[in-house]
Motif scaffolding. Structure first.
Motif, short mmCIF file in Angstrom:
data_model
loop_
_atom_site.label_atom_id
_atom_site.label_comp_id
_atom_site.label_asym_id
_atom_site.label_seq_id
_atom_site.Cartn_x
_atom_site.Cartn_y
_atom_site.Cartn_z
N ALA A 217 44.66 34.96 37.31
CA ALA A 217 44.86 34.01 38.42
C ALA A 217 45.48 34.71 39.63
O ALA A 217 45.13 34.42 40.78
CB ALA A 217 45.74 32.85 37.97
N GLU A 220 42.79 36.66 41.37
CA GLU A 220 41.85 35.81 42.10
C GLU A 220 42.57 34.92 43.11
O GLU A 220 41.97 34.04 43.71
CB GLU A 220 41.08 34.95 41.09
CG GLU A 220 40.15 35.80 40.24
CD GLU A 220 39.60 35.05 39.03
OE1 GLU A 220 39.97 33.86 38.83
OE2 GLU A 220 38.83 35.67 38.27
N ASN A 221 43.87 35.14 43.24
CA ASN A 221 44.68 34.36 44.17
C ASN A 221 44.52 32.85 43.94
O ASN A 221 44.37 32.07 44.86
CB ASN A 221 44.30 34.73 45.61
CG ASN A 221 45.46 34.40 46.55
OD1 ASN A 221 46.50 33.91 46.12
ND2 ASN A 221 45.27 34.66 47.83
N HIS A 222 44.58 32.48 42.69
CA HIS A 222 44.40 31.08 42.28
C HIS A 222 45.72 30.65 41.64
O HIS A 222 45.81 30.43 40.45
CB HIS A 222 43.20 31.06 41.30
CG HIS A 222 42.99 29.76 40.61
ND1 HIS A 222 42.43 29.65 39.36
CD2 HIS A 222 43.27 28.49 40.99
CE1 HIS A 222 42.38 28.37 39.00
NE2 HIS A 222 42.88 27.65 39.97
N ILE A 223 46.75 30.60 42.46
CA ILE A 223 48.09 30.46 41.87
C ILE A 223 48.83 29.20 42.34
O ILE A 223 50.01 29.06 42.05
CB ILE A 223 48.96 31.70 42.16
CG1 ILE A 223 49.17 31.90 43.66
CG2 ILE A 223 48.34 32.95 41.55
CD1 ILE A 223 50.20 32.98 43.96
N ASN A 224 48.14 28.32 43.05
CA ASN A 224 48.85 27.09 43.41
C ASN A 224 47.87 25.94 43.48
O ASN A 224 47.26 25.71 44.51
CB ASN A 224 49.57 27.26 44.75
CG ASN A 224 50.64 26.21 44.93
OD1 ASN A 224 50.81 25.31 44.10
ND2 ASN A 224 51.37 26.29 46.02
N TRP A 226 48.73 26.82 39.34
CA TRP A 226 48.32 27.80 38.36
C TRP A 226 47.35 27.16 37.38
O TRP A 226 47.44 25.97 37.11
CB TRP A 226 49.55 28.33 37.59
CG TRP A 226 50.44 29.16 38.44
CD1 TRP A 226 51.46 28.70 39.23
CD2 TRP A 226 50.42 30.59 38.60
NE1 TRP A 226 52.06 29.76 39.88
CE2 TRP A 226 51.44 30.93 39.51
CE3 TRP A 226 49.63 31.61 38.06
CZ2 TRP A 226 51.70 32.24 39.89
CZ3 TRP A 226 49.88 32.92 38.45
CH2 TRP A 226 50.91 33.22 39.36
N PRO A 227 46.38 27.92 36.85
CA PRO A 227 45.43 27.33 35.88
C PRO A 227 46.11 27.03 34.55
O PRO A 227 47.10 27.69 34.20
CB PRO A 227 44.39 28.44 35.72
CG PRO A 227 45.09 29.71 36.07
CD PRO A 227 46.12 29.35 37.09
N ASP A 305 54.24 25.08 42.80
CA ASP A 305 53.97 24.72 41.41
C ASP A 305 55.15 25.11 40.49
O ASP A 305 54.95 25.53 39.36
CB ASP A 305 52.66 25.37 40.92
CG ASP A 305 52.08 24.66 39.70
OD1 ASP A 305 52.60 23.58 39.33
OD2 ASP A 305 51.13 25.20 39.09
#
Ligand code: HEC
Ligand code: HEC
Length: 317
Positions: A217, A220-224, A226-227, A305
């Motif tokens: 994450a 892929e800069n998918h942190i807010n 978080w998955p 988050d």
């Protein structure tokens, strides 16, 4: 036309009467007795007094506009809530370790800008803390918590203890689950370090590690947010400062986890929280309500988050 004028005068009079009545019905903010003077140096006490005492002590000094209803009702509620979580006037009722923890929490709330409350600071500019005020607090808290030692054998013993602990295949069946049902995750020793932290809560050094889902994450800069499945561990050791001033890690203190699952852990801010303490890995908390402590302290970063740590390479963005 005449009728309308009459009506608005009536409404105005009624409003005034309600406003006056509110002043009588308004809450009476009492100052219960002060059982202890806070045993800290004068400069530290001054900082806390000017910014925090109106709400977190029994020495509340309200300004005239705080006393006018309906504002006074909100103020009274804030004071009641604030005294419940932190009251400098009854400091003695806390155990020494809890006093340190409270001071650190207070420092944290200040440095994150969560305290003093924004709406209060706006009306009471004298309560805003300067950089100097903040460093007065930080220096004091640091002086409380670091263990200074010239005893290198203590440092060697701690290193040995840690190496054995990391090397050993932890007997998972011996580690009890956390009171909220979360099982210990021995695998964190293989996770990726995303940050070391130089905060100084109770003289501990910390390392924060993340599992594969969290690391992906981050990439892929998918942190807010978080998955789901993203998991962090924060590991704390005692901090030992040797005679040359070098900081060494001492005894293992604890490991804490945050496990993301917005459905399973919906009631606890979308995260599963757990902590194990000491070499025995004793689960922390008597009942599952211990998580409230975690969430409260992580609340200042709820827009993140609930995660404090910004992975190093993302910080500059
Ligand atoms: C205008 C009133 C007000 C002032 C001034 C104020 N606080 Fe608070 N504080 C509150 C309230 C309300 C809460 C929330 C209590 C709750 O969560 O129910 C709180 C909570 C806290 C908490 C506990 C956080 C938690 O939820 O566990 C800490 C620590 C704290 N304040 C520190 C400070 C410090 C340090 C200052 C001075 C720099 C300060 N506060 C100034 C009203 C205030
Ligand atoms: C006194 C305030 C405080 C309390 C209470 C607290 N934390 Fe934290 N936590 C922090 C801070 C500050 C960080 C950021 C890293 C650092 O500075 O050590 C953090 C970081 C973490 C991290 C690493 C991920 C992140 O947010 O950076 C985990 C995991 C964690 N805490 C778990 C817990 C658990 C579980 C509890 C309750 C058992 C808990 N924390 C209670 C202040 C607190």
């Amino acid at each position: 036309m005449k009728m309308m004028k009459k009506n608005s005068v009536l409404i105005f009079v009624v409003a005034i009467l309600i406003f006056i009545a509110m002043q009588y019905a308004g809450p009476d903010i009492k100052n219960p007795p002060v059982t202890t003077a806070l045993p800290v140096p004068d400069d530290v006490r001054l900082v806390l007094k000017k910014a925090c005492y109106d709400c977190h002590s029994n020495e509340t000094q309200l300004l005239w506009f705080d006393k006018i209803a309906p504002a006074s009702w909100m103020v009274a509620q804030d004071i009641a809530d604030a005294r419940k979580v932190l009251n400098f006037s009854t400091w003695d009722s806390l155990a020494p370790a809890d006093q340190k923890a409270k001071l650190f929490e207070a420092f944290n709330q200040i440095s994150l800008g969560a305290m003093p409350l924004k709406q209060y600071a706006a009306l009471h500019p004298e309560a805003k803390l300067s950089a100097v005020d903040i460093s007065v607090l930080k220096n004091y808290i640091t002086s409380l918590v670091s263990v200074k030692t010239s005893d290198t054998s203590r440092i060697h013993a701690a290193n040995k203890q840690y190496n054995e602990w990391v090397g050993a295949k932890t007997k998972i069946e011996n580690v009890k689950p956390s009171p909220n049902g979360i099982e210990y995750i021995p695998d964190f020793k293989n996770w990726k370090v995303i940050s070391t932290s130089d905060r100084f809560d109770n003289g501990t050094m910390r390392v924060i590690v993340a599992n594969d889902i969290a690391v992906k994450a981050i990439k892929e800069n998918h942190i807010n947010p978080w998955p789901n499945g993203a998991t962090f561990a924060k590991i704390g050791w005692e901090e030992l400062i040797d005679s040359t001033g070098k900081v060494n890690s001492g005894e293992f203190r604890q490991v804490e986890f945050m496990i993301k699952d917005d459905k399973k852990y919906e009631k606890t801010a979308g995260w599963g929280w757990a902590r194990w303490k000491g070499m025995q890995l004793t689960p922390y908390g008597k009942t599952e309500t211990f998580t409230q402590e975690c969430i409260n302290c992580h609340k200042p970063v709820k827009d993140n988050d609930f995660v404090f740590t910004m992975p190093l390479h993302l910080k500059s963005k």
